[in-house]
Design a protein around this motif. Structure first.
Motif, short mmCIF file in Angstrom:
data_model
loop_
_atom_site.label_atom_id
_atom_site.label_comp_id
_atom_site.label_asym_id
_atom_site.label_seq_id
_atom_site.Cartn_x
_atom_site.Cartn_y
_atom_site.Cartn_z
N PHE A 144 17.08 -2.96 3.79
CA PHE A 144 15.97 -3.10 2.84
C PHE A 144 16.10 -4.53 2.29
O PHE A 144 17.11 -4.87 1.69
CB PHE A 144 16.08 -2.06 1.72
N VAL A 145 15.07 -5.32 2.54
CA VAL A 145 15.15 -6.76 2.25
C VAL A 145 15.47 -7.03 0.78
O VAL A 145 14.90 -6.41 -0.12
CB VAL A 145 13.86 -7.47 2.70
N ARG A 146 16.41 -7.97 0.56
CA ARG A 146 16.83 -8.30 -0.81
C ARG A 146 16.33 -9.69 -1.21
O ARG A 146 16.40 -10.61 -0.40
CB ARG A 146 18.35 -8.31 -0.91
N GLY A 181 3.44 -8.58 14.36
CA GLY A 181 3.22 -8.32 12.94
C GLY A 181 3.93 -9.33 12.05
O GLY A 181 4.51 -10.31 12.53
N GLY A 182 3.87 -9.08 10.76
CA GLY A 182 4.45 -10.03 9.80
C GLY A 182 5.92 -10.26 10.04
O GLY A 182 6.37 -11.40 10.22
N VAL A 183 6.69 -9.19 10.05
CA VAL A 183 8.15 -9.32 10.24
C VAL A 183 8.47 -9.75 11.67
O VAL A 183 9.23 -10.68 11.90
CB VAL A 183 8.87 -7.98 9.91
N ALA A 214 4.37 -4.17 26.48
CA ALA A 214 3.46 -3.22 25.83
C ALA A 214 4.28 -2.04 25.32
O ALA A 214 5.24 -1.63 25.96
CB ALA A 214 2.42 -2.75 26.85
N TYR A 215 3.92 -1.52 24.15
CA TYR A 215 4.62 -0.33 23.65
C TYR A 215 3.92 0.92 24.14
O TYR A 215 2.97 0.86 24.91
CB TYR A 215 4.77 -0.38 22.13
N GLY A 216 4.41 2.11 23.74
CA GLY A 216 3.82 3.38 24.19
C GLY A 216 4.48 3.88 25.46
O GLY A 216 5.56 3.42 25.85
N TRP A 241 0.83 -1.22 0.00
CA TRP A 241 0.00 0.00 0.00
C TRP A 241 0.86 1.26 0.00
O TRP A 241 0.44 2.30 -0.51
CB TRP A 241 -1.05 -0.03 1.11
N LYS A 242 2.09 1.16 0.52
CA LYS A 242 2.99 2.33 0.45
C LYS A 242 3.34 2.63 -1.01
O LYS A 242 3.37 3.78 -1.43
CB LYS A 242 4.25 2.09 1.28
N CYS A 243 3.58 1.58 -1.80
CA CYS A 243 3.84 1.77 -3.24
C CYS A 243 2.59 2.33 -3.92
O CYS A 243 2.67 3.26 -4.72
CB CYS A 243 4.20 0.44 -3.90
N ARG A 303 -2.73 -3.22 12.29
CA ARG A 303 -3.01 -4.09 13.44
C ARG A 303 -2.89 -5.57 13.08
O ARG A 303 -3.36 -6.42 13.81
CB ARG A 303 -4.44 -3.84 13.97
N THR A 304 -2.28 -5.87 11.96
CA THR A 304 -2.22 -7.26 11.51
C THR A 304 -1.49 -8.16 12.49
O THR A 304 -0.41 -7.82 12.96
CB THR A 304 -1.49 -7.34 10.15
N ARG A 305 -2.09 -9.30 12.80
CA ARG A 305 -1.40 -10.34 13.56
C ARG A 305 -0.92 -11.38 12.55
O ARG A 305 -1.75 -12.03 11.90
CB ARG A 305 -2.35 -10.97 14.58
N ALA A 345 4.27 -5.37 21.72
CA ALA A 345 2.95 -5.67 21.14
C ALA A 345 1.90 -5.12 22.09
O ALA A 345 2.18 -4.91 23.28
CB ALA A 345 2.77 -7.18 21.00
N SER A 346 0.70 -4.90 21.57
CA SER A 346 -0.38 -4.50 22.48
C SER A 346 -0.83 -5.73 23.27
O SER A 346 -0.60 -6.86 22.86
CB SER A 346 -1.53 -3.85 21.71
N GLU A 347 -1.47 -5.44 24.39
CA GLU A 347 -1.87 -6.49 25.35
C GLU A 347 -2.55 -7.68 24.67
O GLU A 347 -2.26 -8.84 24.98
CB GLU A 347 -2.82 -5.86 26.37
N ARG A 348 -3.45 -7.40 23.73
CA ARG A 348 -4.24 -8.49 23.12
C ARG A 348 -3.34 -9.48 22.37
O ARG A 348 -3.75 -10.60 22.08
CB ARG A 348 -5.31 -7.91 22.18
N ASN A 349 -2.11 -9.07 22.05
CA ASN A 349 -1.20 -9.96 21.32
C ASN A 349 -0.13 -10.61 22.20
O ASN A 349 0.74 -11.30 21.68
CB ASN A 349 -0.51 -9.18 20.20
N HIS A 350 -0.20 -10.39 23.51
CA HIS A 350 0.89 -10.89 24.37
C HIS A 350 0.97 -12.41 24.38
O HIS A 350 2.06 -12.99 24.30
CB HIS A 350 0.78 -10.31 25.78
#
Ligand SMILES: NC(=O)c1ccc[n+]([C@@H]2O[C@H](COP(=O)([O-])OP(=O)(O)OC[C@H]3O[C@@H](n4cnc5c(N)ncnc54)[C@H](OP(=O)(O)O)[C@@H]3O)[C@@H](O)[C@H]2O)c1
Length: 316
Positions: A254-256, A157-159, A195-197, A44-46, A298-300, A178-183
């Motif tokens: 930058f991934v090759r 996330g993905g990475v 938790a971040y933030g 989506w950035k592209c 928010r992708t898991r 990660a946020s709490e729901r992903n711990h």
């Protein structure tokens, strides 16, 4: 063939499903019948045009860099793959033109490896870009050693989800934001969630009072700045999100595309060392919705799109 394309930069609404023309198969490419293609934030950035300063776009662009599928036609100089081989690929060229969100993609051999037999097409499609990023940062840029403590951001996330698993396999202690729901999810990958933030630095210091040996930054900005201060003396820093990392003495990565690294990742998947969590699989026609979901941040694990071949022969 059918596929997704966009003829100008913009929001998800510029993505169209329809005829996109058949790809040509170069001498060192193989034609892959696409079974699944994973969405990455870079897609989506592209599409929004954010990478225009560094990547030419040849419109109409077929987006997508991640793929799993079946070889249907090897190029004339290809010896590595045969018709019927199941493959995965991080099919990035140095410009935007013909990507993986389509029924077929012509993929250079240097972007491909054999698909891990124990992964579904959906799971396998989520491995190349995110997995290569995690692998190249941890192994090549940060040179992570057994017993080290690593802070990885966006661990759900993905990475991040792949980095936690690969780092744990290397014998490192992986602290992941990660946020709490992903711990619980981060724990299931072998990581220690924080938790971040607000208060992140204090929480990480509570877990690693001497500082962390390495930081894998996937966020940039203030997160990068805070993280740089959490490093132990001689600690290493790498970012995939913010070139400002260079001013902290760190590495920007930058991934090759790398066939050997991808084959190693596929091996780790077959050994059960890394798994790919697929949050959602949508049909190719709904790629715009898949982009919208990814863009929410928010992708898991991974979001993938699938090509539904209708008949038995179609899937061969
Ligand atoms: N340079 C490269 O080669 C390269 C390669 C791959 C990716 N990237 C970039 O790296 C970033 C991450 O990629 P990705 O594919 O892992 O993205 P992703 O799968 O979309 O990441 C989603 C995750 O980010 C977490 N998150 C959101 N805000 C956060 C924050 N402030 N702190 C910590 N976690 C946060 C969310 O966790 P919660 O839901 O728990 O909040 C979610 O699980 C993207 O910007 C991408 O473009 C760069």
């Amino acid at each position: 063939m059918k596929g997704i394309s966009y003829s100008r930069y913009g929001g998800p609404e510029v993505l169209e499903y329809g005829e996109v023309g058949d790809p040509k198969v170069g001498p060192d490419q193989v034609l892959v019948k696409v079974r699944a293609a994973a969405v990455n934030p870079v897609d989506w950035k592209c599409r929004e045009g954010y990478l225009d300063p560094v990547l030419d776009a040849v419109f109409p662009v077929v987006p997508g860099w991640d793929v799993s599928g079946v070889v249907v036609q090897p190029g004339v100089a290809v010896t590595e793959f045969s018709v019927g081989d199941e493959v995965i690929g991080y099919v990035r060229e140095d410009f935007l033109s013909r990507g993986t969100f389509a029924e077929y993609v012509a993929a250079p051999v240097r972007t491909l490896a054999r698909k891990p037999r124990n992964l579904s097409y959906e799971e396998a499609a989520g491995l190349p870009l995110a997995g290569l990023t995690a692998y190249q940062v941890l192994v090549k840029a940060l040179d992570i050693k057994r017993g080290e403590t690593v802070l990885v951001h966006a661990a759900a996330g993905g990475v991040g989800s792949l980095a936690v698993q690969i780092g744990a396999h290397l014998g490192a202690r992986m602290i992941g934001t990660a946020s709490e729901r992903n711990h619980d999810f981060v724990r299931s990958l072998g990581g220690e969630p924080v938790a971040y933030g607000e208060g992140l630095a204090e929480r990480v210091r509570a877990l690693a009072p001497e500082g962390v040996d390495a930081v894998f930054d996937t966020i940039g900005g203030d997160t990068l700045k805070t993280s740089a201060n959490l490093l132990a003396p001689e600690g290493r820093l790498a970012s995939i999100a913010d070139a400002e990392v260079l001013s902290y003495g760190g590495r920007y990565c930058f991934v090759r595309p790398d066939a050997a690294d991808l084959a190693r990742l596929a091996e780790l998947a077959e050994q059960g060392v890394v798994s790919v969590h697929v949050q959602e699989a949508l049909p190719l026609e709904r790629t715009a919705d898949a982009h919208r979901l990814s863009q929410e941040g928010r992708t898991r694990g991974k979001i993938v799109v699938t090509v539904d071949w209708e008949t038995e022969e179609d899937t061969a």
